[in-house]
Motif scaffolding. Structure first.
Motif, PDB file in Angstrom:
ATOM      1  N   SER A 153      44.140  37.296  40.198  1.00 51.11           N
ATOM      2  CA  SER A 153      44.137  38.719  39.850  1.00 51.11           C
ATOM      3  C   SER A 153      43.871  39.534  41.103  1.00 51.11           C
ATOM      4  N   GLY A 201      43.505  43.961  42.505  1.00 55.83           N
ATOM      5  CA  GLY A 201      43.463  45.373  42.157  1.00 55.83           C
ATOM      6  C   GLY A 201      44.543  46.149  42.894  1.00 55.83           C
ATOM      7  N   GLY A 233      41.392  40.734  45.754  1.00 54.32           N
ATOM      8  CA  GLY A 233      41.374  40.096  44.452  1.00 54.32           C
ATOM      9  C   GLY A 233      40.653  38.763  44.458  1.00 54.32           C
ATOM     10  N   TYR A 237      36.920  35.250  46.586  1.00 55.21           N
ATOM     11  CA  TYR A 237      37.228  36.682  46.591  1.00 55.21           C
ATOM     12  C   TYR A 237      37.616  37.101  47.998  1.00 55.21           C
ATOM     13  N   ASP A 277      31.769  38.794  34.928  1.00 60.95           N
ATOM     14  CA  ASP A 277      32.141  39.928  34.078  1.00 60.95           C
ATOM     15  C   ASP A 277      32.460  41.186  34.882  1.00 60.95           C
ATOM     16  N   ASN A 278      32.076  41.198  36.163  1.00 67.20           N
ATOM     17  CA  ASN A 278      32.301  42.381  37.000  1.00 67.20           C
ATOM     18  C   ASN A 278      33.466  42.213  37.972  1.00 67.20           C
ATOM     19  N   GLU A 279      34.282  41.187  37.768  1.00 67.67           N
ATOM     20  CA  GLU A 279      35.374  40.949  38.713  1.00 67.67           C
ATOM     21  C   GLU A 279      36.318  42.144  38.817  1.00 67.67           C
ATOM     22  N   ASP A 280      36.657  42.741  37.694  1.00 67.11           N
ATOM     23  CA  ASP A 280      37.591  43.874  37.727  1.00 67.11           C
ATOM     24  C   ASP A 280      37.021  45.020  38.561  1.00 67.11           C
ATOM     25  N   LEU A 337      38.507  46.335  42.319  1.00 68.26           N
ATOM     26  CA  LEU A 337      39.023  47.701  42.344  1.00 68.26           C
ATOM     27  C   LEU A 337      38.186  48.625  43.223  1.00 68.26           C
TER      28      LEU A 337
END
Length: 321
Positions: A39, A41, A77, A96, A146-149, A153
């Protein structure tokens, strides 16, 4: 595992010209690892990478398979190690960092620690280390799945915000008492405003479109918000301009409005990259200066050491969230 991989290429001379290219996967050599990009951003920051791709060497990180007429826009990402020739790197490990807009990246991990490594691939050797550093999530005390997004970003942009705030404060704001930020709704813009808002004696003014005004006012980090069609109403006084938009007409209007009261003018981003650009002409006030975040990071790494820089950034990031 498929023998093919995909990557997104953009024609450098026409950023609207985008295509997906299929290439064969390369076999790994000793000292390499293959990362599958899970994934990433997409923000206005990626537009800046493309607009300044040649000038700031952003195209150099991930050369396009189709040759020099095309470029691959870097993204921030998360990826997973799916193949490795190194005992120090394990398959399944979460990473990351800075990736191509594509399915995978082959890296040559060097300076490996429990929390990070540097990609030592030859063509990246002379590029800023800030972008060559990869975080091993299992060794990152701030990592939360849970805070990856939010991390992919906001965190890269917030690092730039942190460095802008540090640069201006270190320069005593060039004698100014207020900072005017274009593209105030941008993530880097309001991240910077969040930090500047905590500085005593500094007024932070956001410039934005009429459609974004309510959103920007609701952020609570600008002392006042002005729309682009009302630049003449900007409050007088010694000021600094930080430009995230790259709109020449807006910057010209700011320079003409403040004249000698504009103490410094920073070029940071290009969110308005496709705006009409008038012919270049001398502007009143100071010469515009390009702010390159990795260069500022290197200054602070030299001053503080990388551990201290990371600690200060982490503290600011935690308060921001």
């Amino acid at each position: 595992m498929s023998d093919m991989t995909t990557i997104v290429e953009i024609r450098k001379a026409e950023l609207h010209d985008v295509r997906v290219t299929y290439t064969e996967k390369v076999p790994l050599f000793d000292g390499q690892a293959r990362l599958a990009v899970d994934s990433f951003g997409l923000t206005a920051n990626n537009i800046t990478y493309a607009v300044y791709g040649d000038r700031m060497s952003y195209w150099s990180f991930f050369p396009a398979p189709s040759g020099d007429d095309y470029g691959v826009v870097p993204v921030w990402g998360f990826a997973t190690i799916v193949e490795t020739t190194m005992d120090a790197m394990e398959e399944g490990e979460r990473i990351y960092g800075y990736f191509p807009m594509g399915e995978e990246l082959v890296v040559e991990p060097q300076r490996i620690t429990p929390g990070s490594f540097i990609d030592g691939t030859a063509h990246r050797a002379d590029l800023p280390v800030t972008y060559n550093n990869y975080v091993r999530c299992a060794g990152d005390p701030l990592y939360e799945a849970d805070n990856e997004d939010a991390q992919m970003l906001l965190q890269p942009l917030f690092f730039t915000s942190f460095l802008i705030d540090d640069f201006l404060a270190d320069a005593d704001f060039f004698g100014a008492t207020q900072v005017v930020a274009t593209s105030a709704s941008s993530k880097t813009g309001f991240g910077t405003a969040h930090l500047l808002h905590q500085r005593e004696g500094i007024t932070v003014i956001g410039l934005t479109s009429a459609s974004n005004r309510e959103f920007v006012e609701g952020l609570g980090c600008y002392d006042s918000v002005v729309t682009y069609d009302d630049i003449d109403s900007l409050p007088p006084g010694p000021s600094v301009s930080i430009d995230f938009a790259g709109n020449q007409q807006v910057i010209l209007a700011i320079h003409e409005h403040y004249g000698d009261d504009l103490k410094h003018s920073s070029v940071i981003g290009g969110t308005h990259w496709d705006a009409d650009r008038p012919e270049s002409a001398p502007m009143p006030g100071p010469k515009r200066e390009f702010f390159f975040a990795p260069a500022r990071a290197q200054v602070r790494i030299k001053d503080w050491g990388i551990a201290e820089l990371q600690m200060r950034l982490a503290a600011a990031w935690t308060r921001f969230l």
